[in-house]
Design a protein around this motif. Structure first.
Motif, short mmCIF file in Angstrom:
data_model
loop_
_atom_site.label_atom_id
_atom_site.label_comp_id
_atom_site.label_asym_id
_atom_site.label_seq_id
_atom_site.Cartn_x
_atom_site.Cartn_y
_atom_site.Cartn_z
N LYS A 104 8.88 -19.32 33.86
CA LYS A 104 9.44 -18.36 34.74
C LYS A 104 9.78 -17.16 34.06
O LYS A 104 10.37 -17.15 32.95
N ASN A 109 14.26 -20.21 30.45
CA ASN A 109 13.58 -21.24 31.00
C ASN A 109 14.24 -22.59 30.74
O ASN A 109 14.25 -23.41 31.68
N TYR A 165 17.23 -22.87 33.11
CA TYR A 165 16.80 -22.98 34.32
C TYR A 165 16.32 -24.36 34.82
O TYR A 165 16.48 -25.11 35.83
N GLU A 216 18.49 -20.42 39.59
CA GLU A 216 18.48 -19.30 38.63
C GLU A 216 19.67 -18.66 38.46
O GLU A 216 19.64 -18.00 37.16
#
Lengths: 212, 202
Positions: free
Chosen positions: A59, B31, B34, B40
């Motif tokens: 991400k 990450n 997350y 998030e």
């Protein structure tokens, strides 16, 4: 017939996929894989699971996480955990030394006190026995009550008017207390034990406070 | 620039040097957070706290892999965050993954290179996998994220979470077993092209 993999088989397959098995284990597993279809199916499913997980994209970060001087706290905390840990260790060691000393050394000391105290009494009692029958009786009775075996040779020729001396009076005249010590060991042990506990609790607190 | 040099500079108090390290590792840290936390905003908070903590505790870094050290801080921060979330559960005002709200979540805008249908599939797949990961107990989740998602070897993962190697192996095997059950449904829903692609990847 459907066969279910054991937990050991799953672990083996998992390690096989990670390449963490020895050559011998790999050979053994591969021969089983060729003969046992359920194991081959399980391996295929594990491979799919791994490839799905590996497919997860990274991400992108929503913003940079760089630190500005304003975001820093003004004062950095000093690390207290090491100091408290050391203090706890020292206090605990001292506590155990105190306990050990009190347990082992005091009986020896009391024996010595007793042995030193008895001749002094008999020496003092002997001349008195000649001059005063009352004094002699009390001294001998006191010494006899305190330590009979050692005193036998010192006062053999004295007649004893035993009916006049009570047991309490004899003790009151020459008290011998082998337990008494000039240093308050019990209080010191209590103090050190309490201090160790308090410092230990503080060390645990600071450990979690300063944990990385 | 040399990482060791930047670390030494940062230890001397250079915020600029430390921020260069942040830029290198922020994606990995974010990450990891997350994948462990599953949302998030929490991951953002955790990543920021991680770097702040790392800067303050830099003197305790004793060499070795800087990535492993910083991921250890991130993992601990994630555990703290999970503890807080467990104690004070929060409900988002807008459901993030509600299918009816997809147009508002702007997920469809993210990847411009792929077609909208493919992007949607990708987002769906990612969401399903994340759901399976989030369903794992936290200690299994952490190991899975470190090894299977982040691609670390067993030894590095053991160093990051300070757990014996044998424990890492058994946790990972159990986690994969649970994930297999959860992801089997996802696998059936995958388009054939992706399935073939994944079969080839291994």
């Amino acid at each position: 017939m459907m066969t279910v993999c054991s937990e050991k088989d799953w672990l083996l397959l998992s390690l096989y996929l990670a390449g963490a098995l020895s050559t011998r284990q790999v050979e053994g597993l591969e021969s089983r894989l060729s003969s046992e279809s359920y194991l081959a199916e399980a391996l295929l499913q594990l491979k799919r699971t791994r490839s799905l997980l590996a497919r997860l994209p990274q991400k992108p970060v929503p913003h940079n996480f760089t630190i500005s001087p304003e975001s820093l706290p003004h004062k950095q905390n000093t690390r207290l955990f090491p100091a408290f840990r050391l203090a706890t260790a020292i206090c605990s060691i001292l506590f155990f030394i105190t306990i050990a000393f009190r347990t082992l050394a005091l009986p020896l000391q009391s024996n010595q006190t007793l042995m030193m105290a008895v001749p002094g009494e008999s020496q003092r009692a002997a001349p008195k026995a000649v001059t005063s029958s009352e004094d002699t009786a009390s001294a001998t009775a006191g010494a006899n009550l305190g330590a009979p075996p050692l005193l036998g040779a010192d006062a053999p020729s004295v007649s004893l008017p035993t009916q006049e001396i009570t047991r309490d009076e004899a003790y009151a005249e020459e008290p011998v207390n082998p337990k008494r010590s000039p240093i308050p060991w019990a209080q010191i042990a209590w103090l050190l034990g309490g201090l160790s506990l308090a410092l230990g609790a503080a060390a645990v607190f600071f450990y979690f406070q300063e944990r990385v | 620039m040399d990482e060791n040099y930047l670390i030494e500079e940062a230890k001397q108090g250079s915020l600029d040097a430390f921020n260069r390290l942040v830029l290198v590792y922020q994606t990995r840290v974010f990450n990891l957070a997350y994948r462990i936390l599953g949302d998030e905003p929490s991951a953002e908070d955790t990543a920021q706290t991680t770097f702040l903590t790392a800067y303050q505790k830099l003197s305790s870094y004793r060499g070795g892999s800087f990535l492993a050290w910083i991921l250890r801080i991130a993992t601990n921060q994630c555990y703290d965050k999970l503890r807080i979330l467990k104690r004070h559960p929060t409900t988002p005002l807008e459901p993030e993954y509600d299918d009816e709200e997809t147009m508002e979540s702007a997920l469809w805008m993210k990847d411009t290179s792929a077609g909208p249908e493919e992007s949607f599939d990708q987002a769906e797949l990612e969401r399903a996998i994340q759901k399976c990961i989030s369903a794992l107990p936290v200690e299994y989740r952490t190991v899975t994220v470190l090894v299977d998602v982040e691609g670390m070897d067993y030894e590095t993962a053991a160093g990051v979470i300070k757990t014996p190697l044998g424990t890492i192996k058994s946790r990972l095997a159990r986690a994969r077993l649970r994930l297999r059950e959860c992801l089997m449904g996802v696998w059936e829903l995958l388009p054939t092209s992706i399935r073939l692609n994944l079969e080839g990847t291994k």
